[in-house]
Write a protein that holds these residues in place. Sequence first.
Motif, PDB file in Angstrom:
ATOM      1  N   GLY A  12       0.841  -1.192   0.000  1.00  0.00           N
ATOM      2  CA  GLY A  12       0.000   0.000   0.000  1.00  0.00           C
ATOM      3  C   GLY A  12       0.876   1.241   0.000  1.00  0.00           C
ATOM      4  N   LYS A  13       0.268   2.399   0.246  1.00  0.00           N
ATOM      5  CA  LYS A  13       0.991   3.674   0.236  1.00  0.00           C
ATOM      6  C   LYS A  13       0.466   4.542   1.380  1.00  0.00           C
ATOM      7  N   LEU A  14       1.382   5.049   2.187  1.00  0.00           N
ATOM      8  CA  LEU A  14       1.021   5.952   3.274  1.00  0.00           C
ATOM      9  C   LEU A  14       1.084   7.390   2.757  1.00  0.00           C
ATOM     10  N   GLN A  15      -0.004   8.150   2.974  1.00  0.00           N
ATOM     11  CA  GLN A  15      -0.094   9.510   2.444  1.00  0.00           C
ATOM     12  C   GLN A  15      -0.592  10.471   3.517  1.00  0.00           C
ATOM     13  N   VAL A  16      -0.313  11.764   3.296  1.00  0.00           N
ATOM     14  CA  VAL A  16      -0.777  12.812   4.190  1.00  0.00           C
ATOM     15  C   VAL A  16      -1.501  13.855   3.352  1.00  0.00           C
ATOM     16  N   ALA A  17      -2.583  14.446   3.887  1.00  0.00           N
ATOM     17  CA  ALA A  17      -3.361  15.442   3.158  1.00  0.00           C
ATOM     18  C   ALA A  17      -2.580  16.746   3.074  1.00  0.00           C
ATOM     19  N   GLN A  18      -2.491  17.306   1.865  1.00  0.00           N
ATOM     20  CA  GLN A  18      -1.702  18.511   1.644  1.00  0.00           C
ATOM     21  C   GLN A  18      -2.564  19.610   1.053  1.00  0.00           C
TER      22      GLN A  18
ATOM     23  N   ASP B  10      -3.934  17.822  -2.761  1.00  0.00           N
ATOM     24  CA  ASP B  10      -3.971  16.388  -3.030  1.00  0.00           C
ATOM     25  C   ASP B  10      -3.354  15.674  -1.834  1.00  0.00           C
ATOM     26  N   TRP B  11      -3.228  14.347  -1.969  1.00  0.00           N
ATOM     27  CA  TRP B  11      -2.512  13.571  -0.968  1.00  0.00           C
ATOM     28  C   TRP B  11      -1.032  13.530  -1.336  1.00  0.00           C
ATOM     29  N   ARG B  12      -0.187  13.688  -0.344  1.00  0.00           N
ATOM     30  CA  ARG B  12       1.257  13.681  -0.549  1.00  0.00           C
ATOM     31  C   ARG B  12       1.857  12.465   0.152  1.00  0.00           C
ATOM     32  N   TRP B  13       2.909  11.892  -0.441  1.00  0.00           N
ATOM     33  CA  TRP B  13       3.548  10.724   0.142  1.00  0.00           C
ATOM     34  C   TRP B  13       4.122  11.045   1.508  1.00  0.00           C
ATOM     35  N   LEU B  14       4.240  10.000   2.325  1.00  0.00           N
ATOM     36  CA  LEU B  14       4.776  10.149   3.680  1.00  0.00           C
ATOM     37  C   LEU B  14       5.765   9.017   3.906  1.00  0.00           C
TER      38      LEU B  14
ATOM     39  N   GLU C 143       8.713  -0.330   7.147  1.00  0.00           N
ATOM     40  CA  GLU C 143       8.924   1.106   7.035  1.00  0.00           C
ATOM     41  C   GLU C 143       8.594   1.571   5.628  1.00  0.00           C
ATOM     42  N   THR C 144       7.917   2.721   5.532  1.00  0.00           N
ATOM     43  CA  THR C 144       7.563   3.241   4.213  1.00  0.00           C
ATOM     44  C   THR C 144       8.800   3.802   3.521  1.00  0.00           C
ATOM     45  N   GLU C 145       8.823   3.690   2.205  1.00  0.00           N
ATOM     46  CA  GLU C 145       9.904   4.237   1.411  1.00  0.00           C
ATOM     47  C   GLU C 145       9.701   5.744   1.243  1.00  0.00           C
ATOM     48  N   GLY C 146      10.609   6.380   0.515  1.00  0.00           N
ATOM     49  CA  GLY C 146      10.537   7.829   0.353  1.00  0.00           C
ATOM     50  C   GLY C 146       9.265   8.301  -0.306  1.00  0.00           C
ATOM     51  N   ASP C 147       8.658   7.469  -1.177  1.00  0.00           N
ATOM     52  CA  ASP C 147       7.411   7.850  -1.841  1.00  0.00           C
ATOM     53  C   ASP C 147       6.188   7.344  -1.107  1.00  0.00           C
ATOM     54  N   GLY C 148       6.355   6.833   0.124  1.00  0.00           N
ATOM     55  CA  GLY C 148       5.239   6.373   0.930  1.00  0.00           C
ATOM     56  C   GLY C 148       4.862   4.925   0.716  1.00  0.00           C
TER      57      GLY C 148
END
Length: 306
Positions: free
Chosen positions: A197-203, A235-239, A263-268
């Motif tokens: 999956g991908k972890l994201q934060v609202a931006q 949009d949503w930004r990677w975390l 652990e998430t990578e640099g792009d989440g």
Amino acid sequence: MVKRVATTLVAVAMGATALATAPAYAAPVAPSPSPGTDSIHADNARKAYTPDPRILSVDVDPNVVVVSRGRSAQVTARVTTKDVQSVDIDLWSPRGHGGHGGDHWFGKRKNGRHDGPKFDHASRSWSFDYNDRAGTYRVHVEAIGLDGKKYTADRSFTVKRNEWHSPRPTGPKATRIAGFDATPNPVRKGRVLTLKGKLQVAQCWGDWYYDDWNDFSGRRGGDRYCSDSRNYWNDWRWLGSQDVKVYFQSSGSHRWQYVDTVETEGDGDFAAKVRAWKSGTWAVRFDGGRGFKGSEATDYVKVWRH
């Protein structure tokens, strides 16, 4: 022969006498005159209209006024009355103090006669700017009826200021785990599953963030801004570099079992390899912290025993 003729003459004589004494039922009777328009007007004049004073409506437009710095907004109250001779429209502030309003004099009927209902309209407008007090205002209407009595009505509206929020976020930033998937599904017992999956934060614009991505609570920053009056966000930004925990709950159980942490990578992005022994639900959870809210996602996997 002589006797029969005499009888006949007697009968004729009696008939003539009866006709002479009978009432003249067949004589024409002159019709009585029908009521004319003059008499109708006379009846109506005798039945004078009784005034029914009322304030029929008080409309305030707009109902909510939003004022910005350097700009003003106008509010208009429109009043419709019936059978009144005057109306006064006042404005009461949130503090409860009212000022003298706009008087409108409609006058009484000529010669004191009331031939039917009397409808009138009046209006008054006010202008608001950023320096005016925010809150609930009240339009108070007083009318004097043709009967000399006083009638009142009230309507309220709200004044708001379009204010920027603090230039720095004051709460944790909303996150989500997007596109979570456990594959393959279904899977044979003992085979490897891939959880990704991908972890994201609202931006928001200007690199600031919303406290809650469902709430559109804006925060300001940079050269582009988010405010309550702009219900949009970027949009949503990677975390990246965040820990995501993996859990499993087998079918029929109500207990979650901890499995692993990735652990998430640099792009989440994140991925975990696990073995599937039972059918059940796989879950990944980000606990939040360091200014981020937590989030989680789940996926059910069917395990074949043969």
